[in-house]
Design a protein around this motif. Structure first.
Motif, PDB file in Angstrom:
ATOM      1  N   UNK A 150       0.829  -1.105  -0.117  1.00 56.98           N
ATOM      2  CA  UNK A 150       0.085   0.036   0.013  1.00 56.98           C
ATOM      3  C   UNK A 150       0.776   1.199   0.056  1.00 56.98           C
ATOM      4  N   UNK A 151       1.896   1.246   0.910  1.00 53.19           N
ATOM      5  CA  UNK A 151       2.682   2.439   0.851  1.00 53.19           C
ATOM      6  C   UNK A 151       3.559   2.507  -0.420  1.00 53.19           C
ATOM      7  N   UNK A 152       4.139   1.481  -1.038  1.00 53.94           N
ATOM      8  CA  UNK A 152       4.641   1.476  -2.139  1.00 53.94           C
ATOM      9  C   UNK A 152       3.772   2.088  -3.662  1.00 53.94           C
ATOM     10  N   UNK A 153       2.619   1.601  -3.461  1.00 54.65           N
ATOM     11  CA  UNK A 153       1.586   2.076  -4.566  1.00 54.65           C
ATOM     12  C   UNK A 153       1.268   3.527  -4.202  1.00 54.65           C
ATOM     13  N   UNK A 159       7.439   1.830  -6.899  1.00 58.17           N
ATOM     14  CA  UNK A 159       8.501   0.837  -7.046  1.00 58.17           C
ATOM     15  C   UNK A 159       8.097  -0.526  -6.330  1.00 58.17           C
ATOM     16  N   UNK A 160       8.682  -1.641  -7.118  1.00 56.88           N
ATOM     17  CA  UNK A 160       8.324  -3.111  -6.776  1.00 56.88           C
ATOM     18  C   UNK A 160       8.964  -3.132  -5.308  1.00 56.88           C
ATOM     19  N   UNK A 161       8.638  -4.125  -4.492  1.00 58.05           N
ATOM     20  CA  UNK A 161       9.210  -4.311  -3.250  1.00 58.05           C
ATOM     21  C   UNK A 161      10.672  -4.798  -3.350  1.00 58.05           C
ATOM     22  N   UNK A 202      13.509   7.283   0.320  1.00 53.07           N
ATOM     23  CA  UNK A 202      12.792   6.089   0.357  1.00 53.07           C
ATOM     24  C   UNK A 202      11.752   5.645   1.720  1.00 53.07           C
ATOM     25  N   UNK A 203      12.002   6.654   2.488  1.00 52.28           N
ATOM     26  CA  UNK A 203      10.964   6.668   3.713  1.00 52.28           C
ATOM     27  C   UNK A 203      10.109   7.635   3.907  1.00 52.28           C
ATOM     28  N   UNK A 204       9.805   8.552   3.000  1.00 53.55           N
ATOM     29  CA  UNK A 204       9.152   9.785   2.790  1.00 53.55           C
ATOM     30  C   UNK A 204       7.629   9.134   2.564  1.00 53.55           C
ATOM     31  N   UNK A 205       6.825   9.851   3.494  1.00 52.52           N
ATOM     32  CA  UNK A 205       5.255   9.413   3.419  1.00 52.52           C
ATOM     33  C   UNK A 205       4.634  10.648   2.377  1.00 52.52           C
ATOM     34  N   UNK A 206       3.912  10.236   1.554  1.00 53.11           N
ATOM     35  CA  UNK A 206       3.234  11.239   0.716  1.00 53.11           C
ATOM     36  C   UNK A 206       2.323  12.067   1.523  1.00 53.11           C
TER      37      UNK A 206
END
Length: 206
Positions: A150-153, A159-161, A202-206
Motif C-alpha cells: 500500500x505504501x509503495x503503491x 517501485x516494486x518491493x 525511500x521512507x518519506x510518506x506522501x
C-alpha cells in the motif's frame, strides 16, 4: 568420600565451569582480535594461545583444531551481531540507523575482514553468507512499513518491493559504512546524518 569432601567438590564444580567458560571467551576474543589485525594464515593456535594467556593444549582441548576455532569465533561474532541488530524497532528510521552504526562501530572492521577472507575458508564463507542473510532480514524487518504494498503503491512510479528492499540493503551495507566512516573519514554523527539523508527519499510518506 566424607561429607566435607563431597560438599567441597560440589562447591568447586560451578567455579570450575565458570572458569572454563571465561577461558573459552578469552580464547575466542584473542582469535577475533588477531583475525582483525592479521591475515587469516597468521592466526595460528600458537598465536591465539599466547594472546589469550593459555597453552596450545588448552585451546585444542576447548575448541579442537584451528579450523574449528576460527569457525567458533566467527559464529560467536555473528550471534552477537544478530542479538544486537534485533533490538532495532520496525518503522523507526533514526533508531534503525543508530542500531546499525552501533553494530558497525563495534564489529564493522571484523565484518570487512570476514568478507575479505571468505574465500580462504569454507567456514568463513558459510558465516559471511549467513551475515548477508541476516542483514537482508534486518532490512526487511526494520523497513517493513516502507515495503508494504500500500505504501509503495502511493509513491510516484510505484517501485516494486524487491527493488526497494535491495536499495535498503545497499544503503545500509557495511561497505557503505566503510566508504563514509573509514575512507571519507566522517565522524559517527556525520555518518548517521548521511545515512538518514540517503534513506529519506525511500521512507518519506506522501
Amino acid at each position: 568420600m566424607n561429607m566435607a569432601a563431597a560438599k567441597s567438590r560440589a562447591y568447586d564444580s560451578p567455579k570450575r565451569a565458570s572458569s572454563a567458560a571465561q577461558t573459552g571467551r578469552r580464547i575466542l576474543q584473542a582469535t577475533e582480535d588477531l583475525f582483525v589485525e592479521r591475515p587469516l594464515s597468521e592466526v595460528t593456535l600458537n598465536a591465539v594461545a599466547e594472546r589469550a594467556g593459555v597453552t596450545v593444549q588448552t585451546v585444542i582441548r576447548r575448541f579442537g583444531d584451528r579450523a574449528r576455532l576460527i569457525g567458533a569465533c566467527a559464529k560467536a561474532a555473528m550471534d552477537r551481531v544478530g542479538s544486537q541488530r534485533n533490538a532495532a524497532p520496525p518503522g523507526d528510521v533514526p533508531a534503525a540507523v543508530g542500531n546499525l552504526l552501533e553494530h558497525y562501530e563495534t564489529t564493522g572492521r571484523l565484518a570487512l575482514k570476514l568478507l575479505a577472507e571468505e574465500q580462504a575458508s569454507p567456514e568463513l564463507a558459510q558465516i559471511t553468507e549467513g551475515g548477508r542473510n541476516l542483514h537482508r532480514q534486518w532490512c526487511a524487518r526494520v523497513f517493513a512499513p516502507f515495503l508494504d504494498p500500500v505504501f509503495l503503491a502511493s509513491l510516484e512510479g510505484s517501485p516494486e518491493r524487491d527493488r526497494r528492499l535491495a536499495q535498503f540493503v545497499a544503503l545500509c551495507d557495511v561497505y557503505t559504512w566503510k566508504l563514509l566512516r573509514l575512507d571519507a573519514g566522517l565522524s559517527r554523527d556525520q555518518v548517521e546524518q548521511s545515512l538518514l539523508e540517503m534513506l529519506e527519499p525511500f521512507t518519506r510518506r506522501s
